[in-house]
Design an enzyme around this catalytic site. Structure first.
Site, PDB file in Angstrom:
ATOM      1  N   GLY A  34      18.503  17.856   6.944  1.00 39.86           N
ATOM      2  CA  GLY A  34      19.356  16.681   6.824  1.00 39.86           C
ATOM      3  C   GLY A  34      20.756  16.773   7.406  1.00 39.86           C
ATOM      4  O   GLY A  34      21.567  15.878   7.174  1.00 39.86           O
TER       5      GLY A  34
ATOM      6  N   TRP B 163      21.742  16.543  10.641  1.00 40.48           N
ATOM      7  CA  TRP B 163      21.972  15.480  11.642  1.00 40.48           C
ATOM      8  C   TRP B 163      22.171  14.142  10.925  1.00 40.48           C
ATOM      9  O   TRP B 163      22.982  13.336  11.328  1.00 40.48           O
ATOM     10  CB  TRP B 163      20.792  15.377  12.621  1.00 40.48           C
ATOM     11  CG  TRP B 163      20.759  16.432  13.689  1.00 40.48           C
ATOM     12  CD1 TRP B 163      21.295  17.697  13.617  1.00 40.48           C
ATOM     13  CD2 TRP B 163      20.153  16.328  14.978  1.00 40.48           C
ATOM     14  NE1 TRP B 163      21.054  18.373  14.784  1.00 40.48           N
ATOM     15  CE2 TRP B 163      20.350  17.576  15.637  1.00 40.48           C
ATOM     16  CE3 TRP B 163      19.434  15.330  15.644  1.00 40.48           C
ATOM     17  CZ2 TRP B 163      19.873  17.823  16.936  1.00 40.48           C
ATOM     18  CZ3 TRP B 163      18.954  15.577  16.945  1.00 40.48           C
ATOM     19  CH2 TRP B 163      19.183  16.807  17.573  1.00 40.48           C
TER      20      TRP B 163
ATOM     21  N   ASP C 142      10.671  12.665   8.163  1.00 34.01           N
ATOM     22  CA  ASP C 142      10.222  14.073   8.226  1.00 34.01           C
ATOM     23  C   ASP C 142       9.034  14.253   7.275  1.00 34.01           C
ATOM     24  O   ASP C 142       8.891  13.519   6.300  1.00 34.01           O
ATOM     25  CB  ASP C 142      11.348  15.034   7.823  1.00 34.01           C
ATOM     26  CG  ASP C 142      11.174  16.423   8.440  1.00 34.01           C
ATOM     27  OD1 ASP C 142      12.003  16.809   9.290  1.00 34.01           O
ATOM     28  OD2 ASP C 142      10.190  17.122   8.096  1.00 34.01           O
TER      29      ASP C 142
ATOM     30  N   ASP D 157      14.884  16.048  16.725  1.00 34.39           N
ATOM     31  CA  ASP D 157      15.104  17.502  16.696  1.00 34.39           C
ATOM     32  C   ASP D 157      13.815  18.164  16.215  1.00 34.39           C
ATOM     33  O   ASP D 157      13.820  19.284  15.722  1.00 34.39           O
ATOM     34  CB  ASP D 157      16.269  17.801  15.736  1.00 34.39           C
ATOM     35  CG  ASP D 157      16.831  19.214  15.916  1.00 34.39           C
ATOM     36  OD1 ASP D 157      16.693  19.775  17.013  1.00 34.39           O
ATOM     37  OD2 ASP D 157      17.431  19.738  14.960  1.00 34.39           O
TER      38      ASP D 157
ATOM     39  N   LYS E  57      14.830  17.149  21.481  1.00 39.18           N
ATOM     40  CA  LYS E  57      14.671  18.595  21.700  1.00 39.18           C
ATOM     41  C   LYS E  57      13.380  18.865  22.480  1.00 39.18           C
ATOM     42  O   LYS E  57      12.331  18.293  22.171  1.00 39.18           O
ATOM     43  CB  LYS E  57      14.607  19.307  20.349  1.00 39.18           C
ATOM     44  CG  LYS E  57      14.251  20.771  20.483  1.00 39.18           C
ATOM     45  CD  LYS E  57      14.838  21.618  19.420  1.00 39.18           C
ATOM     46  CE  LYS E  57      14.101  21.530  18.106  1.00 39.18           C
ATOM     47  NZ  LYS E  57      14.870  22.205  17.054  1.00 39.18           N
TER      48      LYS E  57
HETATM   49  C1  LIG Z   1      14.803  22.007  13.395  1.00 39.28           C
HETATM   50  S1  LIG Z   1      14.277  21.000  12.067  1.00 39.28           S
HETATM   51  C2  LIG Z   1      15.369  19.623  12.157  1.00 39.28           C
HETATM   52  C3  LIG Z   1      16.754  19.923  11.651  1.00 39.28           C
HETATM   53  C4  LIG Z   1      17.582  18.667  11.465  1.00 39.28           C
HETATM   54  N1  LIG Z   1      17.954  18.079  12.741  1.00 39.28           N
HETATM   55  C5  LIG Z   1      18.846  18.968  10.710  1.00 39.28           C
HETATM   56  O1  LIG Z   1      19.889  19.023  11.339  1.00 39.28           O
HETATM   57  O2  LIG Z   1      18.791  19.139   9.487  1.00 39.28           O
HETATM   58  C6  LIG Z   1      12.784  20.315  12.673  1.00 39.28           C
HETATM   59  C7  LIG Z   1      12.097  19.386  11.712  1.00 39.28           C
HETATM   60  O3  LIG Z   1      11.027  18.740  12.389  1.00 39.28           O
HETATM   61  C8  LIG Z   1      10.084  18.410  11.388  1.00 39.28           C
HETATM   62  N2  LIG Z   1       8.794  18.036  11.978  1.00 39.28           N
HETATM   63  C9  LIG Z   1       7.988  18.796  12.760  1.00 39.28           C
HETATM   64  N3  LIG Z   1       6.870  18.118  13.051  1.00 39.28           N
HETATM   65  C10 LIG Z   1       6.963  16.901  12.444  1.00 39.28           C
HETATM   66  C11 LIG Z   1       6.115  15.764  12.380  1.00 39.28           C
HETATM   67  N4  LIG Z   1       4.924  15.749  13.001  1.00 39.28           N
HETATM   68  N5  LIG Z   1       6.526  14.675  11.664  1.00 39.28           N
HETATM   69  C12 LIG Z   1       7.724  14.694  11.036  1.00 39.28           C
HETATM   70  N6  LIG Z   1       8.561  15.761  11.062  1.00 39.28           N
HETATM   71  C13 LIG Z   1       8.194  16.848  11.760  1.00 39.28           C
HETATM   72  C14 LIG Z   1      10.009  19.660  10.544  1.00 39.28           C
HETATM   73  O4  LIG Z   1       9.430  19.389   9.289  1.00 39.28           O
HETATM   74  C15 LIG Z   1      11.476  20.072  10.488  1.00 39.28           C
HETATM   75  O5  LIG Z   1      12.080  19.614   9.308  1.00 39.28           O
END
Ligand SMILES: C[S@@+](CC[C@H](N)C(=O)[O-])C[C@H]1O[C@@H](n2cnc3c(N)ncnc32)[C@H](O)[C@@H]1O
Length: 202
Positions: A52, A54, A72, A113, A153
């Site tokens: 969370g 971002w 997410d 992201d 990303k």
């Molecule tokens: C690097 S983290 C994001 C960090 C976020 N931008 C922050 O600043 O807190 C990547 C996120 O992508 C989510 N994610 C990956 N595949 C997903 C999907 N198919 N649907 C929803 N979320 C997904 C993961 O659960 C993870 O929480």
């Protein structure tokens, strides 16, 4: 894709001091400082928003007149701001847009992201990541307003150039950018796309 994680690195410490749940906030801040992604009153969609950080950054940027929607599969690890709505859902689910929680909403900015769980096999990781990035672009094309912005990303590797080429069809400006906070040795970069053309390409 083995990465070194240090609990004491500069951005991790800074995130802790500034009450962000993840150091990734400084990647977005760097991108925003350089490319001016958000404006006050924008509606922003944040794909893969947990834990969370971002969401907090964007919520503050768009102020009380703007709105942020985060999606997410995992729960947040922070209390979102009053202008923020969190939807717990897999972005790959077909009904996310059609009959799902986003309904017919449109947004000025879409950010992603999202990252898959890594396997350590570069080709598999790149393919999994590209599935998410392609989906993010597909969603952006459906929900962005004209002139909107898209930040996504990607992992450098097979397929990244094709993804950039595809994005160039729909945006006036597309660039690849590696924020300072990306860890050394990581393949992670960000696609910055500005000025959505809102055209149909068959
Ligand atoms: C690097 S983290 C994001 C960090 C976020 N931008 C922050 O600043 O807190 C990547 C996120 O992508 C989510 N994610 C990956 N595949 C997903 C999907 N198919 N649907 C929803 N979320 C997904 C993961 O659960 C993870 O929480």
């Amino acid at each position: 894709m083995k990465r070194e994680f240090s609990k004491n690195d500069f951005f991790t410490k800074k995130a802790k001091q500034e009450n962000y749940p993840a150091r990734s906030v400084y990647k977005l801040q760097d991108i925003d400082n350089k490319f001016k992604i958000f404006r006050k009153s924008d509606w922003v969609l944040d794909l893969g928003c947990a834990p969370g950080s971002w969401l907090l950054y964007i919520g503050n940027k768009v102020s009380i007149t703007g709105k942020v929607v985060g999606v997410d599969v995992l729960d947040l690890n922070t209390q979102p701001l009053n202008n923020t709505l969190f939807i717990k859902k897999n972005v790959l689910d077909e009904d996310l847009l059609e009959s799902g929680p986003l309904g017919s909403a449109s947004f000025n900015v879409v950010v992603s992201d999202m990252a898959p769980n890594t396997t350590g096999l570069l080709e598999v990781d790149v393919a999994n990541c590209l599935e998410l990035t392609n989906r993010a672009l597909e969603i952006a094309k459906k929900v962005l307003t004209e002139n909107g912005n898209f930040v996504c990303k990607v992992f450098e590797g097979l397929g990244t150039d094709a993804f950039v080429k595809e994005a160039k069809k729909y945006f006036q400006m597309v660039k690849k950018y590696r924020p300072q906070a990306v860890r050394r040795g990581s393949k992670e970069i960000y696609l910055i796309a500005k000025g959505f053309k809102n055209i149909k390409i068959l």
